[in-house]
Design a protein around this motif. Structure first.
Motif, PDB file in Angstrom:
ATOM      1  N   LEU A  23       0.819  -1.216   0.000  1.00  0.00           N
ATOM      2  CA  LEU A  23       0.000   0.000   0.000  1.00  0.00           C
ATOM      3  C   LEU A  23       0.850   1.262   0.000  1.00  0.00           C
ATOM      4  O   LEU A  23       0.479   2.265  -0.621  1.00  0.00           O
ATOM      5  CB  LEU A  23      -0.938   0.000   1.209  1.00  0.00           C
ATOM      6  CG  LEU A  23      -2.037  -1.063   1.185  1.00  0.00           C
ATOM      7  CD1 LEU A  23      -2.841  -1.015   2.477  1.00  0.00           C
ATOM      8  CD2 LEU A  23      -2.949  -0.889  -0.023  1.00  0.00           C
ATOM      9  N   ASN A  24       1.987   1.224   0.674  1.00  0.00           N
ATOM     10  CA  ASN A  24       2.855   2.403   0.720  1.00  0.00           C
ATOM     11  C   ASN A  24       3.629   2.613  -0.574  1.00  0.00           C
ATOM     12  O   ASN A  24       4.156   3.694  -0.800  1.00  0.00           O
ATOM     13  CB  ASN A  24       3.825   2.299   1.896  1.00  0.00           C
ATOM     14  CG  ASN A  24       3.131   2.498   3.216  1.00  0.00           C
ATOM     15  OD1 ASN A  24       2.147   3.208   3.310  1.00  0.00           O
ATOM     16  ND2 ASN A  24       3.639   1.858   4.249  1.00  0.00           N
ATOM     17  N   SER A  25       3.703   1.599  -1.426  1.00  0.00           N
ATOM     18  CA  SER A  25       4.451   1.746  -2.677  1.00  0.00           C
ATOM     19  C   SER A  25       3.589   2.303  -3.814  1.00  0.00           C
ATOM     20  O   SER A  25       4.117   2.668  -4.863  1.00  0.00           O
ATOM     21  CB  SER A  25       5.038   0.397  -3.099  1.00  0.00           C
ATOM     22  OG  SER A  25       4.008  -0.484  -3.513  1.00  0.00           O
ATOM     23  N   VAL A  26       2.290   2.396  -3.588  1.00  0.00           N
ATOM     24  CA  VAL A  26       1.377   2.918  -4.620  1.00  0.00           C
ATOM     25  C   VAL A  26       1.089   4.383  -4.317  1.00  0.00           C
ATOM     26  O   VAL A  26       0.638   4.711  -3.217  1.00  0.00           O
ATOM     27  CB  VAL A  26       0.055   2.110  -4.636  1.00  0.00           C
ATOM     28  CG1 VAL A  26      -0.919   2.684  -5.640  1.00  0.00           C
ATOM     29  CG2 VAL A  26       0.331   0.651  -4.914  1.00  0.00           C
ATOM     30  N   PRO A  27       1.344   5.270  -5.262  1.00  0.00           N
ATOM     31  CA  PRO A  27       1.089   6.682  -4.994  1.00  0.00           C
ATOM     32  C   PRO A  27      -0.420   6.966  -4.847  1.00  0.00           C
ATOM     33  O   PRO A  27      -1.248   6.337  -5.491  1.00  0.00           O
ATOM     34  CB  PRO A  27       1.652   7.399  -6.225  1.00  0.00           C
ATOM     35  CG  PRO A  27       1.766   6.374  -7.284  1.00  0.00           C
ATOM     36  CD  PRO A  27       1.870   5.037  -6.594  1.00  0.00           C
TER      37      PRO A  27
END
Length: 37
Positions: free
Chosen positions: A27-31
């Motif tokens: 989730l943190n890797s998707v802007p």
């Protein structure tokens, strides 16, 4: 959350990988989408 949907490999299970860590990383890797035009 989604961590109950993650199936760990045997290696990840032996290394005590937490499924929540995998979900958080994904989730943190998707802007975050923006409304800017």
């Amino acid at each position: 959350m989604l961590d109950h949907r993650i199936v760990l490999t045997t290696e990840a299970d032996v290394r005590d990988v937490d499924p929540r860590t995998i979900v958080d990383g994904a989730l943190n890797s998707v802007p975050v989408p923006s409304m800017d035009s």
